[in-house]
Design a protein around this motif. Structure first.
Motif: not given
Length: 220
Positions: A2-10, A191-201
């Motif tokens: 999904g989106g999380l592991t495709q996030d460049p920051a992740f 879908p609530r954790i779509a990127n690194l920022a959401a993971l950190v939050k």
């Protein structure tokens, strides 16, 4: 994925799973007697181990290994007599972090590791300034209604075998890393954790060294 592991920051972040075993002397903060760390990167759609470190640590005289510590970890005072000092063991780990690389530490109940690193900041300044992810709030978010979120409970939930040397830092780092990867896999579909920022939050914990210093109420 999904989106999380495709996030460049992740993908740019190195996740360092870390665990300490400690003594808890009366009147002092917990003192490390063993540390283990395992560095992971998500590259080319797969996880890669990029480094591993473990060391016993000789505790100071005011924090001797007690029978309760030995019962918990299996470590004895005799084993630690010739171990590296905190400055040597944690300094060597700290030096393995590369300047300019984004890091996040990962721990089960990260407050414990955060406190140890805060009190050992003289020996590990880079680690002490590295923010953390806590597997407990991440698991609570992704797997509601478990009876508790202890490491053993999460191992059982994911069908991860108990290591024979549970409560030793290297073994606990290995199984914590396995739990973390299972949680990231679940987060990748959330879908609530779509990127690194959401993971950190969701599961982040700011290192004490990075918290703002509050001025005294009556400073003049």
């Amino acid at each position: 994925m999904g989106g999380l592991t495709q996030d460049p920051a992740f993908q740019a972040t190195t996740f360092v799973v870390i665990d300490f075993e400690t003594t808890t002397p009366t009147g002092y903060p917990a003192q490390p007697i063993e540390v283990a760390a395992l560095a992971l990167r998500f590259e080319d759609s797969a996880w890669t181990e990029t480094g591993r470190y473990t060391s016993l640590i000789r505790p100071p005289e005011f924090a001797p290994v007690t029978p309760a510590d030995t019962a918990q970890t299996g470590l004895t005072a005799e084993q630690l007599q010739q171990a590296p000092t905190p400055a040597e063991a944690l300094g060597a780990l700290d030096q393995r972090l590369t300047a300019g690389t984004p890091y996040l530490l990962v721990a089960q109940h990260a407050a414990t590791e955060a406190n140890v690193l805060h009190h050992q900041a003289e020996h590990s300044p880079t680690l002490a300034r590295t923010d953390l992810l806590d597997t407990i709030p991440l698991a609570k978010h992704l797997i509601p209604n478990l009876p508790n979120y202890k490491l053993d409970t999460l191992l059982n939930h994911f069908g991860i075998p108990q290591p024979t040397d549970r409560h030793r830092a290297p073994a606990d780092v290995d199984v914590t890393a396995k739990v973390f990867l299972r949680l990231i896999s679940a987060a990748d579909e959330d879908p609530r954790i779509a990127n690194l920022a959401a993971l950190v939050k969701t599961a982040g914990r700011t290192a004490k060294a990075n918290l703002p210093v509050q001025a005294g109420l009556f400073d003049v």
